[in-house]
Design an enzyme around this catalytic site. Structure first.
Site, PDB file in Angstrom:
ATOM      1  N   ASN A 149       0.742  -1.128  -0.104  1.00 38.69           N
ATOM      2  CA  ASN A 149       0.087  -0.103   0.039  1.00 38.69           C
ATOM      3  C   ASN A 149       0.688   0.919   0.166  1.00 38.69           C
ATOM      4  O   ASN A 149       1.584   1.642   0.901  1.00 38.69           O
ATOM      5  CB  ASN A 149      -0.836  -0.370   1.398  1.00 38.69           C
ATOM      6  CG  ASN A 149      -1.675   0.914   1.144  1.00 38.69           C
ATOM      7  OD1 ASN A 149      -2.010   2.634   0.195  1.00 38.69           O
ATOM      8  ND2 ASN A 149      -1.920   1.288   1.979  1.00 38.69           N
ATOM      9  N   LYS A 182       0.064   4.181  -0.037  1.00 37.68           N
ATOM     10  CA  LYS A 182      -0.429   5.541   0.583  1.00 37.68           C
ATOM     11  C   LYS A 182      -0.369   6.675  -0.670  1.00 37.68           C
ATOM     12  O   LYS A 182      -1.031   6.502  -1.761  1.00 37.68           O
ATOM     13  CB  LYS A 182      -0.383   5.510   1.983  1.00 37.68           C
ATOM     14  CG  LYS A 182      -0.376   4.396   2.055  1.00 37.68           C
ATOM     15  CD  LYS A 182      -0.074   4.895   3.938  1.00 37.68           C
ATOM     16  CE  LYS A 182      -0.053   3.199   5.015  1.00 37.68           C
ATOM     17  NZ  LYS A 182       0.715   3.390   6.012  1.00 37.68           N
ATOM     18  N   HIS A 204      -9.148   1.195   4.800  1.00 37.85           N
ATOM     19  CA  HIS A 204      -8.199   1.765   6.045  1.00 37.85           C
ATOM     20  C   HIS A 204      -8.400   2.382   7.100  1.00 37.85           C
ATOM     21  O   HIS A 204      -9.207   3.580   6.992  1.00 37.85           O
ATOM     22  CB  HIS A 204      -7.228   1.883   5.287  1.00 37.85           C
ATOM     23  CG  HIS A 204      -6.067   1.730   5.227  1.00 37.85           C
ATOM     24  ND1 HIS A 204      -5.336   2.429   5.952  1.00 37.85           N
ATOM     25  CD2 HIS A 204      -4.796   0.904   4.681  1.00 37.85           C
ATOM     26  CE1 HIS A 204      -4.434   2.842   6.725  1.00 37.85           C
ATOM     27  NE2 HIS A 204      -3.138   1.671   5.744  1.00 37.85           N
ATOM     28  N   GLU A 226      -6.823   4.981   7.817  1.00 37.52           N
ATOM     29  CA  GLU A 226      -6.783   6.127   7.702  1.00 37.52           C
ATOM     30  C   GLU A 226      -7.612   6.879   6.563  1.00 37.52           C
ATOM     31  O   GLU A 226      -8.495   7.957   7.243  1.00 37.52           O
ATOM     32  CB  GLU A 226      -5.161   6.492   7.086  1.00 37.52           C
ATOM     33  CG  GLU A 226      -4.075   6.173   7.684  1.00 37.52           C
ATOM     34  CD  GLU A 226      -2.677   6.069   6.719  1.00 37.52           C
ATOM     35  OE1 GLU A 226      -1.713   5.978   7.664  1.00 37.52           O
ATOM     36  OE2 GLU A 226      -2.614   5.734   5.590  1.00 37.52           O
ATOM     37  N   GLU A 273      -5.013  -5.089  11.035  1.00 33.15           N
ATOM     38  CA  GLU A 273      -3.978  -3.244  10.408  1.00 33.15           C
ATOM     39  C   GLU A 273      -4.422  -3.226  12.102  1.00 33.15           C
ATOM     40  O   GLU A 273      -5.223  -2.149  12.362  1.00 33.15           O
ATOM     41  CB  GLU A 273      -4.351  -3.075   9.762  1.00 33.15           C
ATOM     42  CG  GLU A 273      -3.241  -3.642   9.127  1.00 33.15           C
ATOM     43  CD  GLU A 273      -3.079  -2.343   7.991  1.00 33.15           C
ATOM     44  OE1 GLU A 273      -1.789  -1.972   7.515  1.00 33.15           O
ATOM     45  OE2 GLU A 273      -4.057  -1.016   7.616  1.00 33.15           O
ATOM     46  N   GLY A 280       2.722   2.632  10.365  1.00 35.65           N
ATOM     47  CA  GLY A 280       3.691   3.716  10.462  1.00 35.65           C
ATOM     48  C   GLY A 280       4.631   3.941  12.019  1.00 35.65           C
ATOM     49  O   GLY A 280       5.179   5.048  11.853  1.00 35.65           O
ATOM     50  N   SER A 321       3.530  -2.028  10.157  1.00 41.34           N
ATOM     51  CA  SER A 321       5.206  -2.140  10.681  1.00 41.34           C
ATOM     52  C   SER A 321       6.010  -2.970   9.738  1.00 41.34           C
ATOM     53  O   SER A 321       6.810  -3.851  10.637  1.00 41.34           O
ATOM     54  CB  SER A 321       5.718  -1.040  11.584  1.00 41.34           C
ATOM     55  OG  SER A 321       4.772  -0.497  12.373  1.00 41.34           O
TER      56      SER A 321
END
Length: 241
Positions: free
Chosen positions: A9, A11, A96, A98, A165, A171, A204
């Site tokens: 991904n 992003k 996701h 985000e 996730e 991250g 991560s």
């Protein structure tokens, strides 16, 4: 039979020129990749055409990072399923964290997007996971079960990937312990009518920890963020032991 799927991904990273540079490094490193592994790159909308045009005959399949639930309409800034399939997109990330955190995604809109993806013969990658606060308060299981209950209502589990996730590990470099990720993914699987759904871990994932993660019996793949941005790093993850 459960299948292994490793998805990158990107992003909001990489121009079309960056995409071509990535492929020059990445594709030659897949010559010995086992045939039973699906390799997916989920890239920004502007990179989809470039990626599709340069992957003919390769192992890599094209994925998008979002899509709208309507086929067309007055939805400025959105992308429809037919726009994706025209570019040979096969997969699309839905829900996701985000998107949920920054753009108002809800379990209800996730459900609409999942069904729309399947309507257009796309395979959705449904993302679920808890925040640090939810984990600290012992709400991990209840939160994820709620996401699954609402998100999967009316969804065909024969055309689906799920990615666990934990938000607190995305991250941050703070990886969920592999045995704990395995436990939660086992919980997710127990809620499914199709026990062969591919369930990935994301958060991560790096070349240095992917072997341990993928050794867990419930984990069928990885959804990789920063580790997918360089060709050699992502190839090492794809070619995990």
């Amino acid at each position: 039979m459960r299948k292994i799927a490793i998805a990158g991904n990107w992003k909001m990273h990489k121009t079309q020129a960056d995409t071509l540079e990535f492929l020059q490094t990445f594709l030659p490193l897949l010559e010995a990749t086992p045939e039973d592994r699906s390799v997916i790159l989920c890239v920004p909308f502007t990179d989809l055409g470039t990626l599709s045009q340069n992957l003919h005959g390769s192992r890599v399949q094209v994925g998008a990072q979002n899509m709208h639930w309507e086929s067309e309409g007055a939805y400025t800034g959105e992308i429809s399923g037919s726009m994706l399939t025209e570019l040979s997109v096969r997969y699309v990330i839905i829900g996701h964290s985000e998107r949920r955190q920054y753009f108002g995604e809800t379990d209800e809109t996730v459900n609409l997007r999942l069904k729309a993806a399947q309507k257009h013969k796309l395979t959705p990658i449904l993302c679920v996971g808890e925040s640090k606060q939810q984990r600290d308060q012992g709400e991990t299981e209840a939160h994820i079960l709620s996401q699954l209950k609402h998100g999967l209502d009316g969804v065909d589990q024969n055309n689906l990937i799920i990615a666990y996730e934990p938000i607190w590990s995305i991250g941050t470099g703070d990886v969920c312990a592999s045995d704990e990720a395995n436990r939660v993914i086992g919980l997710i699987r127990s809620q499914l009518t199709n026990k062969d759904v591919t369930i990935q871990y994301g958060g991560s994932v790096k070349p240095g920890n992917v072997d341990e993660i993928m050794a867990q019996p419930e984990i069928d793949g990885a959804l990789v963020g920063g580790g997918s941005l360089t060709g050699d790093s992502f190839a090492r993850i794809v070619n995990h032991q």
